[in-house]
Design a protein around this motif. Sequence first.
Motif: not given
Length: 344
Positions: A85-102
């Motif tokens: 919802x924030x990114x307006x992108x259906x492909x966003x998830x915690x892994x793709x945004x790098x938060x899980x990796x951090x």
Amino acid sequence: MPNRKQNTRFIIVGSIGIAFTLLIFYFSLTSGTYPLTTSETFRTLFGIDHISNHELVIFEFRMPRIVIGALVGLALGIVGAILQGITKNDLADPGILGIQSAVGLAVVLYMFIAQGNINGMSSFGIVGMSVWGWIGGMVAASLLFVLSRYRGELDPKRLILVGIALNAGFGALTLFISLKMNPHDFEMATVWLSGSIYSASWQQIISMLPWIIFIIPVLIWKAPILNILQLHEVAIIGLGVRANRERMILLVGSVGLISASVIVSGSISFVGLLAPHITRRLVGIHHQHIIPISGIVGVILVLTGDWIGKTIFAPAELPVGIVISIIGVPYFIYLLIRKSRKVT
């Protein structure tokens, strides 16, 4: 606002989802390398029988694993809906945004410095991991906001690109640090990072509950704002919504849930991607409905993946993260193909 028909559909889907969750809960509780009948399970569960082996299997091994799986699935499903919802992108998830990796990097760094062991982690160790994980997640979120701003505003498209770059960077650092660990800790860190809940404990559940209890109600309360954030930036400003402030609140809450999840289960990918997509097909586009149902779908995905991993491949166990990835990778490719066709 959702109409009456949409509300009715939401209630029906939610009820079916809860019923299916209870069914998976039953299968997970009664199946495993130590078989228990339905009667033995429920008599032990409700304190009618006091057979030590049954109590050990149910209360020390299976119940914590199921509860952790449910909490992690709930958190990742909701976070996936928020981030998309924030990114307006259906492909966003915690892994793709790098938060899980951090978060994973921060916890592996903590393990390396403290010579921690995932198995038998003390309450103090879990608290330490929680603090380090949250710090790692906040560092990733801060970098996302700083590097994704364009002309003073948060650019959702740039947010995805920056997230992918951060994910690669944090992943490389995690691998480098894990290679410096002693063999035993390296083996445990590798299993943990692949996404596993086999070592779940009641201490881990207690450490995760405050994040769940305090953050999820706030995110659900912000659902109407998330609906507005799907509009064009000019329309959002016209409605008097401070878009950057609201995105910051939603992202910080999401980081808290991601941190709490990664600390107890490692990086379970694709739950945050799959759950919102399945949910939108079931209940529509209103986030008042998407957020809670995404949480329920996330619970079903994690519990089902864990049940498959520990039964289909018995006596060996396949981490739940790998099971979900086997399902998630083809679906992710399908989404990419479908999205590219829409663009062309």
